[in-house]
Design a protein around this motif. Structure first.
Motif, PDB file in Angstrom:
ATOM      1  N   GLY A  41       0.683  -1.243   0.120  1.00  0.00           N
ATOM      2  CA  GLY A  41      -0.039  -0.100  -0.210  1.00  0.00           C
ATOM      3  C   GLY A  41       0.743   1.346   0.124  1.00  0.00           C
ATOM      4  O   GLY A  41       0.243   2.275   0.024  1.00  0.00           O
ATOM      5  N   VAL A  42       2.206   1.264  -0.116  1.00  0.00           N
ATOM      6  CA  VAL A  42       3.036   2.416  -0.242  1.00  0.00           C
ATOM      7  C   VAL A  42       3.183   2.487  -1.716  1.00  0.00           C
ATOM      8  O   VAL A  42       3.483   1.865  -2.554  1.00  0.00           O
ATOM      9  CB  VAL A  42       4.374   2.126   0.475  1.00  0.00           C
ATOM     10  CG1 VAL A  42       5.321   3.316   0.341  1.00  0.00           C
ATOM     11  CG2 VAL A  42       3.885   1.994   2.127  1.00  0.00           C
ATOM     12  N   VAL A  43       3.288   3.858  -2.099  1.00  0.00           N
ATOM     13  CA  VAL A  43       3.627   4.488  -3.325  1.00  0.00           C
ATOM     14  C   VAL A  43       4.725   5.303  -3.278  1.00  0.00           C
ATOM     15  O   VAL A  43       4.717   6.189  -2.463  1.00  0.00           O
ATOM     16  CB  VAL A  43       2.489   4.933  -4.218  1.00  0.00           C
ATOM     17  CG1 VAL A  43       1.824   6.030  -3.425  1.00  0.00           C
ATOM     18  CG2 VAL A  43       2.768   5.324  -5.848  1.00  0.00           C
ATOM     19  N   ASP A  44       5.672   5.300  -4.068  1.00  0.00           N
ATOM     20  CA  ASP A  44       6.621   6.439  -4.480  1.00  0.00           C
ATOM     21  C   ASP A  44       6.943   6.701  -5.532  1.00  0.00           C
ATOM     22  O   ASP A  44       6.711   5.836  -6.585  1.00  0.00           O
ATOM     23  CB  ASP A  44       7.823   5.925  -3.626  1.00  0.00           C
ATOM     24  CG  ASP A  44       8.460   4.724  -4.223  1.00  0.00           C
ATOM     25  OD1 ASP A  44       9.237   4.809  -5.142  1.00  0.00           O
ATOM     26  OD2 ASP A  44       8.465   3.849  -3.332  1.00  0.00           O
ATOM     27  N   GLY A  45       7.170   7.947  -5.860  1.00  0.00           N
ATOM     28  CA  GLY A  45       7.725   8.539  -7.321  1.00  0.00           C
ATOM     29  C   GLY A  45       8.831   9.222  -7.051  1.00  0.00           C
ATOM     30  O   GLY A  45       9.416   9.819  -6.211  1.00  0.00           O
ATOM     31  N   ASP A  46       9.529   9.474  -8.319  1.00  0.00           N
ATOM     32  CA  ASP A  46      10.958  10.056  -8.400  1.00  0.00           C
ATOM     33  C   ASP A  46      10.793  10.861  -9.904  1.00  0.00           C
ATOM     34  O   ASP A  46      10.903  10.190 -10.888  1.00  0.00           O
ATOM     35  CB  ASP A  46      11.768   9.059  -8.479  1.00  0.00           C
ATOM     36  CG  ASP A  46      13.351   9.721  -8.302  1.00  0.00           C
ATOM     37  OD1 ASP A  46      13.486  11.099  -8.801  1.00  0.00           O
ATOM     38  OD2 ASP A  46      14.442   8.913  -8.146  1.00  0.00           O
ATOM     39  N   GLY A  47      10.772  12.149  -9.878  1.00  0.00           N
ATOM     40  CA  GLY A  47      10.732  12.719 -10.921  1.00  0.00           C
ATOM     41  C   GLY A  47      11.941  13.589 -11.121  1.00  0.00           C
ATOM     42  O   GLY A  47      12.020  14.688 -12.167  1.00  0.00           O
TER      43      GLY A  47
ATOM     44  N   GLN B  57       2.598  12.473   0.484  1.00  0.00           N
ATOM     45  CA  GLN B  57       2.917  13.400   1.420  1.00  0.00           C
ATOM     46  C   GLN B  57       3.071  15.037   1.266  1.00  0.00           C
ATOM     47  O   GLN B  57       2.284  15.841   2.128  1.00  0.00           O
ATOM     48  CB  GLN B  57       4.141  12.854   2.120  1.00  0.00           C
ATOM     49  CG  GLN B  57       4.227  11.303   2.901  1.00  0.00           C
ATOM     50  CD  GLN B  57       5.458  11.045   3.389  1.00  0.00           C
ATOM     51  OE1 GLN B  57       6.403  11.659   3.125  1.00  0.00           O
ATOM     52  NE2 GLN B  57       5.294   9.758   3.738  1.00  0.00           N
ATOM     53  N   GLU B  58       3.742  15.234   0.112  1.00  0.00           N
ATOM     54  CA  GLU B  58       3.587  16.588  -0.349  1.00  0.00           C
ATOM     55  C   GLU B  58       3.174  16.949  -1.602  1.00  0.00           C
ATOM     56  O   GLU B  58       2.339  17.938  -1.655  1.00  0.00           O
ATOM     57  CB  GLU B  58       5.386  16.886  -0.448  1.00  0.00           C
ATOM     58  CG  GLU B  58       5.979  16.832   0.842  1.00  0.00           C
ATOM     59  CD  GLU B  58       7.366  17.028   0.717  1.00  0.00           C
ATOM     60  OE1 GLU B  58       7.969  18.301  -0.172  1.00  0.00           O
ATOM     61  OE2 GLU B  58       8.343  16.541   1.231  1.00  0.00           O
ATOM     62  N   TRP B  59       3.248  16.183  -2.713  1.00  0.00           N
ATOM     63  CA  TRP B  59       2.552  16.447  -3.834  1.00  0.00           C
ATOM     64  C   TRP B  59       1.145  16.638  -3.796  1.00  0.00           C
ATOM     65  O   TRP B  59       0.499  15.997  -2.980  1.00  0.00           O
ATOM     66  CB  TRP B  59       2.752  15.125  -4.869  1.00  0.00           C
ATOM     67  CG  TRP B  59       4.364  15.105  -5.222  1.00  0.00           C
ATOM     68  CD1 TRP B  59       5.354  15.997  -4.969  1.00  0.00           C
ATOM     69  CD2 TRP B  59       5.014  13.948  -5.844  1.00  0.00           C
ATOM     70  NE1 TRP B  59       6.444  15.515  -5.554  1.00  0.00           N
ATOM     71  CE2 TRP B  59       6.326  14.194  -5.923  1.00  0.00           C
ATOM     72  CE3 TRP B  59       4.588  12.750  -6.423  1.00  0.00           C
ATOM     73  CZ2 TRP B  59       7.134  13.477  -6.717  1.00  0.00           C
ATOM     74  CZ3 TRP B  59       5.396  11.965  -6.767  1.00  0.00           C
ATOM     75  CH2 TRP B  59       6.702  12.180  -7.093  1.00  0.00           C
ATOM     76  N   TYR B  60       0.688  17.333  -4.525  1.00  0.00           N
ATOM     77  CA  TYR B  60      -0.866  17.926  -4.530  1.00  0.00           C
ATOM     78  C   TYR B  60      -1.253  18.278  -3.267  1.00  0.00           C
ATOM     79  O   TYR B  60      -2.446  17.947  -2.716  1.00  0.00           O
ATOM     80  CB  TYR B  60      -1.791  16.791  -5.042  1.00  0.00           C
ATOM     81  CG  TYR B  60      -1.257  16.180  -6.514  1.00  0.00           C
ATOM     82  CD1 TYR B  60      -1.437  16.896  -7.492  1.00  0.00           C
ATOM     83  CD2 TYR B  60      -0.565  14.879  -6.627  1.00  0.00           C
ATOM     84  CE1 TYR B  60      -1.109  16.596  -8.756  1.00  0.00           C
ATOM     85  CE2 TYR B  60      -0.280  14.723  -7.833  1.00  0.00           C
ATOM     86  CZ  TYR B  60      -0.403  15.521  -8.929  1.00  0.00           C
ATOM     87  OH  TYR B  60       0.039  14.869 -10.005  1.00  0.00           O
TER      88      TYR B  60
END
Length: 167
Positions: free
Chosen positions: A97-103, A132-135
């Protein structure tokens, strides 16, 4: 195969795959700017050209994915969102259930935090996520439709839409 789609982040362009020189199965991609009243005219012209060439347009054959499909397609996978500036944005949907993204590779550090982590879950037949931070930490839910063996079309609850590749 001929397909047509409006680019989610830039609705004033249409992208299409059309037959290339009548060769069986050969297609070429074209992109053209459109606006206002021209959208309907371009769509009608493209459909007419495809049908005149004996090519039937292809669209997603199934409806939105259900909860079980979403879990099996997304859970534990890396999904690459197509971006309006030509790259792909990777999101890792971990099975817990954890999602992470790297842009960072896309230069997102100039506009926002380049990496973030959050959680994902399924609500009804929609994939939901909250960063946590995005949107600004707001949760968003998405309706997903499979468009190919390794591709999806997504529609966010606020109307934003796009495509993604499954790894």
């Amino acid at each position: 195969m001929a397909t047509s789609r409006a680019h989610a982040a830039n609705p004033a362009r249409v992208h299409a795959r059309i037959p290339a020189n009548g060769a069986a199965g050969a297609c070429k991609e074209v992109s053209m700017p459109i606006g206002g009243k021209e959208r309907l005219a371009v769509a009608a012209l493209a459909l007419s050209a495809m049908l005149g060439a004996g090519v039937a347009p292809t669209f997603a054959t199934s409806g939105p994915l259900d909860a079980a499909d979403i879990k099996s397609i997304v859970g534990g996978k890396r999904i690459y969102l197509a971006t309006p500036f030509g790259g792909e944005f990777p999101l890792n949907y971990r099975s817990g259930g954890v999602v992470d993204g790297d842009g960072e590779a896309l230069g997102l550090g100039k506009m926002m935090a380049p990496t973030d982590k959050g959680r994902w879950w399924i609500d009804g037949n929609r994939l939901c996520q909250q960063w946590q931070e995005w949107y600004d930490g707001r949760a968003h839910c998405f309706t997903l439709t499979r468009t190919g063996d390794k591709s999806l079309r997504w529609l966010r609850d606020d109307g934003l839409a796009g495509t993604a590749r499954i790894e």
